[in-house]
Enzyme design. Sequence first.
Site, PDB file in Angstrom:
ATOM      1  N   GLY A   1       7.200  37.301  48.923  1.00  0.00           N
ATOM      2  CA  GLY A   1       8.455  37.242  49.676  1.00  0.00           C
ATOM      3  C   GLY A   1       8.503  36.238  50.803  1.00  0.00           C
ATOM      4  O   GLY A   1       9.208  36.460  51.795  1.00  0.00           O
TER       5      GLY A   1
ATOM      6  N   SER B   1      14.618  23.486  43.903  1.00  0.00           N
ATOM      7  CA  SER B   1      16.078  23.492  43.742  1.00  0.00           C
ATOM      8  C   SER B   1      16.628  24.876  44.063  1.00  0.00           C
ATOM      9  O   SER B   1      16.071  25.881  43.621  1.00  0.00           O
ATOM     10  CB  SER B   1      16.462  23.181  42.287  1.00  0.00           C
ATOM     11  OG  SER B   1      15.860  21.990  41.830  1.00  0.00           O
TER      12      SER B   1
ATOM     13  N   MET C   1      10.919  37.920  39.432  1.00  0.00           N
ATOM     14  CA  MET C   1      10.347  37.428  38.180  1.00  0.00           C
ATOM     15  C   MET C   1      10.831  38.194  36.946  1.00  0.00           C
ATOM     16  O   MET C   1      10.099  38.348  35.976  1.00  0.00           O
ATOM     17  CB  MET C   1       8.812  37.422  38.271  1.00  0.00           C
ATOM     18  CG  MET C   1       8.267  36.578  39.431  1.00  0.00           C
ATOM     19  SD  MET C   1       8.985  34.927  39.590  1.00  0.00           S
ATOM     20  CE  MET C   1       7.933  34.014  38.468  1.00  0.00           C
ATOM     21  N   ARG C   2      12.073  38.647  36.973  1.00  0.00           N
ATOM     22  CA  ARG C   2      12.711  39.201  35.773  1.00  0.00           C
ATOM     23  C   ARG C   2      13.874  38.287  35.417  1.00  0.00           C
ATOM     24  O   ARG C   2      14.638  37.886  36.297  1.00  0.00           O
ATOM     25  CB  ARG C   2      13.280  40.617  36.016  1.00  0.00           C
ATOM     26  CG  ARG C   2      12.353  41.610  36.652  1.00  0.00           C
ATOM     27  CD  ARG C   2      11.111  41.907  35.858  1.00  0.00           C
ATOM     28  NE  ARG C   2      11.348  42.455  34.541  1.00  0.00           N
ATOM     29  CZ  ARG C   2      10.388  42.592  33.623  1.00  0.00           C
ATOM     30  NH1 ARG C   2       9.150  42.185  33.881  1.00  0.00           N
ATOM     31  NH2 ARG C   2      10.662  43.107  32.449  1.00  0.00           N
TER      32      ARG C   2
ATOM     33  N   GLU D   1      22.136  30.944  31.239  1.00  0.00           N
ATOM     34  CA  GLU D   1      21.006  30.166  30.726  1.00  0.00           C
ATOM     35  C   GLU D   1      19.962  29.998  31.830  1.00  0.00           C
ATOM     36  O   GLU D   1      20.308  29.610  32.960  1.00  0.00           O
ATOM     37  CB  GLU D   1      21.503  28.792  30.252  1.00  0.00           C
ATOM     38  CG  GLU D   1      20.471  28.042  29.447  1.00  0.00           C
ATOM     39  CD  GLU D   1      20.937  26.627  29.105  1.00  0.00           C
ATOM     40  OE1 GLU D   1      20.087  25.772  28.888  1.00  0.00           O
ATOM     41  OE2 GLU D   1      22.159  26.401  29.080  1.00  0.00           O
TER      42      GLU D   1
ATOM     43  N   ASP E   1      17.535  28.981  34.580  1.00  0.00           N
ATOM     44  CA  ASP E   1      17.289  27.822  35.454  1.00  0.00           C
ATOM     45  C   ASP E   1      18.228  26.655  35.163  1.00  0.00           C
ATOM     46  O   ASP E   1      17.857  25.489  35.359  1.00  0.00           O
ATOM     47  CB  ASP E   1      15.820  27.360  35.344  1.00  0.00           C
ATOM     48  CG  ASP E   1      14.838  28.435  35.794  1.00  0.00           C
ATOM     49  OD1 ASP E   1      15.212  29.269  36.637  1.00  0.00           O
ATOM     50  OD2 ASP E   1      13.707  28.456  35.279  1.00  0.00           O
TER      51      ASP E   1
ATOM     52  N   LEU F   1      17.424  37.751  34.269  1.00  0.00           N
ATOM     53  CA  LEU F   1      18.619  38.606  34.260  1.00  0.00           C
ATOM     54  C   LEU F   1      19.446  38.348  33.001  1.00  0.00           C
ATOM     55  O   LEU F   1      19.590  37.200  32.564  1.00  0.00           O
ATOM     56  CB  LEU F   1      19.455  38.322  35.517  1.00  0.00           C
ATOM     57  CG  LEU F   1      18.773  38.726  36.825  1.00  0.00           C
ATOM     58  CD1 LEU F   1      19.521  38.136  38.020  1.00  0.00           C
ATOM     59  CD2 LEU F   1      18.681  40.245  36.948  1.00  0.00           C
TER      60      LEU F   1
ATOM     61  N   ASN G   1      19.494  31.268  43.156  1.00  0.00           N
ATOM     62  CA  ASN G   1      18.049  31.326  42.893  1.00  0.00           C
ATOM     63  C   ASN G   1      17.365  30.122  43.523  1.00  0.00           C
ATOM     64  O   ASN G   1      17.978  29.067  43.673  1.00  0.00           O
ATOM     65  CB  ASN G   1      17.800  31.317  41.374  1.00  0.00           C
ATOM     66  CG  ASN G   1      16.330  31.448  41.018  1.00  0.00           C
ATOM     67  OD1 ASN G   1      15.591  32.204  41.656  1.00  0.00           O
ATOM     68  ND2 ASN G   1      15.890  30.718  40.019  1.00  0.00           N
TER      69      ASN G   1
ATOM     70  N   HIS H   1      14.113  27.713  42.718  1.00  0.00           N
ATOM     71  CA  HIS H   1      13.185  27.419  41.625  1.00  0.00           C
ATOM     72  C   HIS H   1      12.257  26.286  42.058  1.00  0.00           C
ATOM     73  O   HIS H   1      12.710  25.295  42.633  1.00  0.00           O
ATOM     74  CB  HIS H   1      13.974  27.012  40.372  1.00  0.00           C
ATOM     75  CG  HIS H   1      13.085  26.719  39.212  1.00  0.00           C
ATOM     76  ND1 HIS H   1      12.472  27.719  38.479  1.00  0.00           N
ATOM     77  CD2 HIS H   1      12.650  25.547  38.693  1.00  0.00           C
ATOM     78  CE1 HIS H   1      11.720  27.165  37.540  1.00  0.00           C
ATOM     79  NE2 HIS H   1      11.811  25.854  37.648  1.00  0.00           N
TER      80      HIS H   1
HETATM   81  C1  GAR Z   1       8.496  30.578  44.905  1.00  0.00           C
HETATM   82  O1  GAR Z   1       7.763  29.383  44.774  1.00  0.00           O
HETATM   83  C2  GAR Z   1       9.736  30.530  44.039  1.00  0.00           C
HETATM   84  O2  GAR Z   1      10.317  29.258  43.982  1.00  0.00           O
HETATM   85  C3  GAR Z   1       9.174  30.923  42.706  1.00  0.00           C
HETATM   86  O3  GAR Z   1       8.255  31.950  42.974  1.00  0.00           O
HETATM   87  C4  GAR Z   1       7.728  31.761  44.287  1.00  0.00           C
HETATM   88  C5  GAR Z   1       7.943  33.030  45.060  1.00  0.00           C
HETATM   89  O4  GAR Z   1       7.303  32.963  46.288  1.00  0.00           O
HETATM   90  N1  GAR Z   1      10.190  31.359  41.823  1.00  0.00           N
HETATM   91  C6  GAR Z   1      10.133  31.199  40.514  1.00  0.00           C
HETATM   92  O5  GAR Z   1       9.203  30.678  39.935  1.00  0.00           O
HETATM   93  C7  GAR Z   1      11.347  31.716  39.758  1.00  0.00           C
HETATM   94  N2  GAR Z   1      11.270  31.368  38.395  1.00  0.00           N
HETATM   95  P1  GAR Z   1       7.743  33.938  47.468  1.00  0.00           P
HETATM   96  O6  GAR Z   1       7.688  35.362  46.915  1.00  0.00           O
HETATM   97  O7  GAR Z   1       6.703  33.717  48.525  1.00  0.00           O
HETATM   98  O8  GAR Z   1       9.125  33.552  47.911  1.00  0.00           O
END
Ligand code: GAR
Length: 219
Positions: free
Chosen positions: A16, A140, A94-95, A147, A149, A97, A111, A113
């Site tokens: 987080g 981003s 990490m689910r 779809e 990302d 949707l 989101n 990414h």
């Molecule tokens: C972050 O780098 C985020 O961009 C990525 O997970 C990490 C979460 O870190 N998200 C993805 O890969 C989504 N597909 P955090 O819990 O410290 O924010």
Amino acid sequence: MAASRTRVAVLVSGRGSNMAALIEAAKAPGYPAEIALVVSNRPDAGALKTAADAGIETAVIDHKAFGSKADFEAAVAERIEAADITLICLAGFMRVLSASFVERFAGRIVNIHPSLLPSYKGLDTHERALADGVRLHGCSVHIVSAELDAGPIVMQAAVPVLSDDTPQTLAARVLRSEHVIYPRALAALADGSARLVDGKVLFDTQAAPAEPLIWPTIG
Ligand code: GAR
């Protein structure tokens, strides 16, 4: 009287740090959004303690406790709607949707990414960027569409890829840029200076830097 702030739910699965960046930014008096709710699909997510310590309402909706993805998503949606939420920020959620969840909150899910989309959708973005030898990588913020990302991009940050980078060092550099742009992108969406128009995000005003970002620099 202070203008009312946009109520935001943050969906998390892990440590987080992006959620923490949003919480921190939202402490500023003029910030146009408030983090009203944090939902984790994992009971052990470190993000839950960070949010609770900041006095934010948290909810655990464990996907493993549901018989189907539809039932899990219905529980998440009901919790969000009960909290009178306007915008949903995914922050390391990490689910994937479903299209029906995305449709229920159309244009209102954001989101972050860890790549310069549309490059490197999905997982292992840093490993793949290193394998390809790209010189610039980044992150981003985008509106979520059905779809994966692929939704309209709100804001991006580019970082250099160094010759001795590992996936870990590159991820850390990208993560620092995530913490910069996610709060800015959320503010722009919340105060209306960025708006979704015909499938693209338009900003009221933009001030482009005069110089391109060039990496590597020579000499
Ligand atoms: C972050 O780098 C985020 O961009 C990525 O997970 C990490 C979460 O870190 N998200 C993805 O890969 C989504 N597909 P955090 O819990 O410290 O924010």
